[in-house]
Design a protein around this motif. Structure first.
Motif, short mmCIF file in Angstrom:
data_model
loop_
_atom_site.label_atom_id
_atom_site.label_comp_id
_atom_site.label_asym_id
_atom_site.label_seq_id
_atom_site.Cartn_x
_atom_site.Cartn_y
_atom_site.Cartn_z
N PRO A 191 0.80 -1.23 0.00
CA PRO A 191 0.00 0.00 0.00
C PRO A 191 0.84 1.28 0.00
N LYS A 192 2.06 1.17 0.52
CA LYS A 192 2.93 2.36 0.55
C LYS A 192 3.33 2.78 -0.87
N ASN A 193 3.22 1.84 -1.82
CA ASN A 193 3.58 2.16 -3.21
C ASN A 193 2.41 2.77 -3.99
N LEU A 194 1.23 2.73 -3.41
CA LEU A 194 0.05 3.08 -4.20
C LEU A 194 0.15 4.47 -4.82
N ALA A 195 0.47 5.47 -4.02
CA ALA A 195 0.45 6.85 -4.53
C ALA A 195 1.45 7.04 -5.67
N HIS A 196 2.66 6.55 -5.49
CA HIS A 196 3.63 6.84 -6.56
C HIS A 196 3.48 5.92 -7.76
N LEU A 197 3.02 4.68 -7.54
CA LEU A 197 2.79 3.83 -8.72
C LEU A 197 1.60 4.33 -9.53
N PHE A 198 0.59 4.86 -8.82
CA PHE A 198 -0.54 5.46 -9.53
C PHE A 198 -0.04 6.62 -10.39
N ARG A 199 0.87 7.40 -9.83
CA ARG A 199 1.41 8.54 -10.57
C ARG A 199 2.22 8.09 -11.79
N HIS A 200 3.04 7.06 -11.60
CA HIS A 200 3.79 6.53 -12.75
C HIS A 200 2.82 6.11 -13.86
N ALA A 201 1.79 5.38 -13.44
CA ALA A 201 0.83 4.88 -14.43
C ALA A 201 0.20 6.06 -15.18
N LEU A 202 -0.14 7.09 -14.43
CA LEU A 202 -0.81 8.24 -15.04
C LEU A 202 0.09 8.97 -16.03
N ILE A 203 1.37 9.05 -15.70
CA ILE A 203 2.30 9.73 -16.61
C ILE A 203 2.43 8.93 -17.91
#
Ligand SMILES: Cc1ncc(C[n+]2csc(CCOP(=O)(O)OP(=O)(O)O)c2C)c(N)n1
Ligand SMILES: [Mg+2]
Length: 573
Positions: A137-149
């Motif tokens: 869960p600690k990866n959620l915010a930044h992996l979501f951001r990677h995906a979005l980029i």
């Protein structure tokens, strides 16, 4: 907030207001989360492939991106064709799937498709720009951001995040900040290459100012939101514009400088300008120059007279003969406007001759067999039904085209006047795509009239999503060219004998009755004289209307120029 709330909130913060989904155990925590917010309206589709097609339609019509939510395993595998379609058409589609809790991976849990078993993430990798599991869960915010980029930066395309149950239910203490628009619209341009391309505008092969200049505009112009720049540039120098089928509508097809579509189902005008007598300068903006966009590769490109502008260098890899400019088509047009002083004398000098040449082309017929648009034949001629829909639909109405013979009829006879009013999955061409995609388009553009031109074979594949249009009271018009056949295959197959003919024939289904059974409206048309009235009443209806047009399968598609070019082409040339 919980992981599910974070994801929904993040999607909404990017300006999205719908999410297309099919529920299931692996995404159960999303159900109460959807109830805790109101920014995203959930649309429940009949099937995950439909949900992903809806999100694709939403992405194309909103100019943002589309979001789909489903369980991993069978839900996600149902989306694969839709995700591949988004990849080949550069449509930004975010797929979120649920995954078993990480502690249970590989223990034989029902529908476990984690990396220990079916491996959803790997399954989606070849059809996405990014596919990852949020294994902590600690990866959620930044992996979501990677995906979005990956999703939003050019060239855009689909991405996939697999969210295990523990990341869905974990408490997350950050919020997503929307992406900087400068990341999304980078407007990249290779200045050295752009500079080098200027020589083509000043002098042609013979050293004289180029007279016969043609712009071929592809989907890159649409992605760059550069239709206005294109119109201005073309009008400034009286340059005619052809579009690829994928980009149909990017330049108004009733404009005096329009040549219409070039390539598959294109016009005679574009064939004359690009093939019959190759132009002094061909400016290709944002087209990967694939088979259909090059008239089966018969379009000749030479270093003396071609400039190709594309963000993706690999899209130009087999165009080494041209002057290649790596860049955004819109950025190039804006840059070119700043170079007016350098090119104006040559382009002004050649203007009168160019207009005369174009007038000569426009004096010739534009369409193959245009009389078919008025045919009173029974069974109905597809061209007649398509022409009647064009007349009924407002100028800014949006039409989606499916896969089959009807694609050729629509590509040839339909007139489009602005970007994103003619939407079609032209690269992968999966049957039935348009039926759910229209749901997404209507959600993104609630004020616009939306229509679909589809076939009976396509209805067999995804017609069930008319139920979703009915459930959400979406007033989509579905024109089913019901020719009792997998028409374009039948046109080839029936010449090969009775078995191929039988294998490509379909039973006559009552699609109007089918629509009524799903809660929509249905009209059956056997006489072309009744088409206009049917479209008028469909335009007034609250929910979807399926217009089942009993059409003939024997009418040849208007692809004479395409067939002639294909026949003349040889790989060994
Ligand atoms: C998913 C998928 N399967 C098969 C095909 C091959 N295919 C292309 S068009 C077509 C027939 C389409 O039939 P219909 O929807 O009735 O349209 P028509 O050609 O009759 O206008 C087929 C089988 C495809 N494009 N997509
Ligand atoms: Mg058919």
């Amino acid at each position: 907030m919980l992981g599910t709330d974070f994801i929904l909130d993040a999607i909404a913060r990017e300006g999205i207001d719908h999410i297309f989904m099919v529920p299931g155990g692996l995404v159960d925590p999303f159900l109460p989360a959807l109830g805790r917010q109101s920014a995203l309206k959930p649309v429940v589709a009949a099937q995950e492939g439909g949900a992903a097609y809806m999100a694709d339609g939403y992405a194309r019509a909103s100019g943002k991106f589309g979001a789909a939510l489903c369980i991993g395993g069978p839900g996600l595998t149902n989306t694969v064709t839709a995700v591949a379609t988004a990849l080949t058409d550069g449509s930004p589609l975010l797929v979120i799937s649920g995954e078993a809790a990480t502690a249970l991976e590989g223990l034989g849990m029902f529908q476990d498709a984690s990396s220990q078993t079916l491996d959803d993430v790997s399954l989606l990798r070849p059809v996405t720009r990014y596919s990852s599991s949020v294994d902590n869960p600690k990866n959620l915010a930044h992996l979501f951001r990677h995906a979005l980029i990956h999703l939003r930066s050019a060239p855009t395309g689909p991405v996939h995040l697999s969210v295990p149950n523990d990341s869905q239910v974990a408490t997350i203490d950050v919020r997503h900040e929307p992406l900087n628009p400068a990341l999304i619209h980078a407007r990249v341009l290779s200045l050295d290459a752009a500079e080098a391309s200027l020589r083509h505008f000043k002098a042609g092969r013979d050293g004289k100012p180029p007279v016969r200049i043609v712009i071929l505009a592809g989907a890159g112009v649409e992605h760059a939101e550069a239709a206005t720049s294109l119109l201005k540039f073309a009008e400034t120098w009286d340059m005619p514009v052809a579009t690829t089928l994928r980009a149909k509508g990017i330049f108004p097809e009733d404009h005096p400088l329009s040549l219409g579509v070039f390539g598959y189902s294109g016009t005679h005008h574009s064939r004359m300008a690009l093939l019959d007598n190759p132009p002094d300068l061909l400016l290709v903006l944002g087209s990967g120059l694939n088979e259909r966009d090059t008239m089966h590769w018969t379009l000749r490109l030479s270093p003396q007279n071609t400039v190709c502008v594309n963000l993706n260098p690999s899209a130009m890899a087999n165009q080494d003969n041209a002057s290649n400019v790596v860049g955004d088509a819109g950025a190039y047009l804006v840059w070119l406007e700043g170079q007016t002083g350098q090119i104006s004398s040559a382009l002004d000098a050649s203007r009168a001759a160019r207009k005369e040449w174009l007038a000569g082309i426009h004096a010739q017929p534009r369409f193959q067999d245009p009389e078919n648009c008025e045919s009173s034949a029974i069974p109905i001629h597809p061209a007649r039904a398509i022409a009647a829909l064009r007349q009924a639909l407002p100028r800014d109405g949006i039409v989606l085209i499916d896969s089959g013979a009807h694609r050729a009829f629509a590509g040839h006879y339909w007139q489009s006047y602005s970007p994103l009013t003619y939407i079609s999955a032209t690269n992968l061409g999966p049957m039935g795509w348009a039926i759910p995609a229209a749901v997404g388009v209507q959600c993104a553009q609630p004020g616009k009239k939306v229509a679909v031109i589809t076939g009976d074979g396509c209805m067999h594949m995804h017609g069930i999503e008319v139920a979703t249009a009915a459930r959400y009271h979406l007033p989509i018009i579905y024109l089913v060219i019901n020719n009792g056949a997998l028409g374009n295959v039948w046109l080839r197959a029936h010449q090969l004998g009775p078995v191929p003919a039988e294998l490509t024939t379909l039973p006559d289904v009552d699609w109007a009755g089918f629509a009524r059974g799903l809660g929509g409206n249905g009209i059956t048309i056997t006489n072309p004289a009744d088409l206009e009235q049917a479209f008028q009443s469909a335009l007034q209806n609250q929910g979807p209307t399926v217009i089942d047009v009993k059409a003939g399968k024997q009418y040849p598609t208007p692809v004479h120029d395409w067939s002639a070019a294909s026949a003349a082409w040889s790989y060994h040339e």
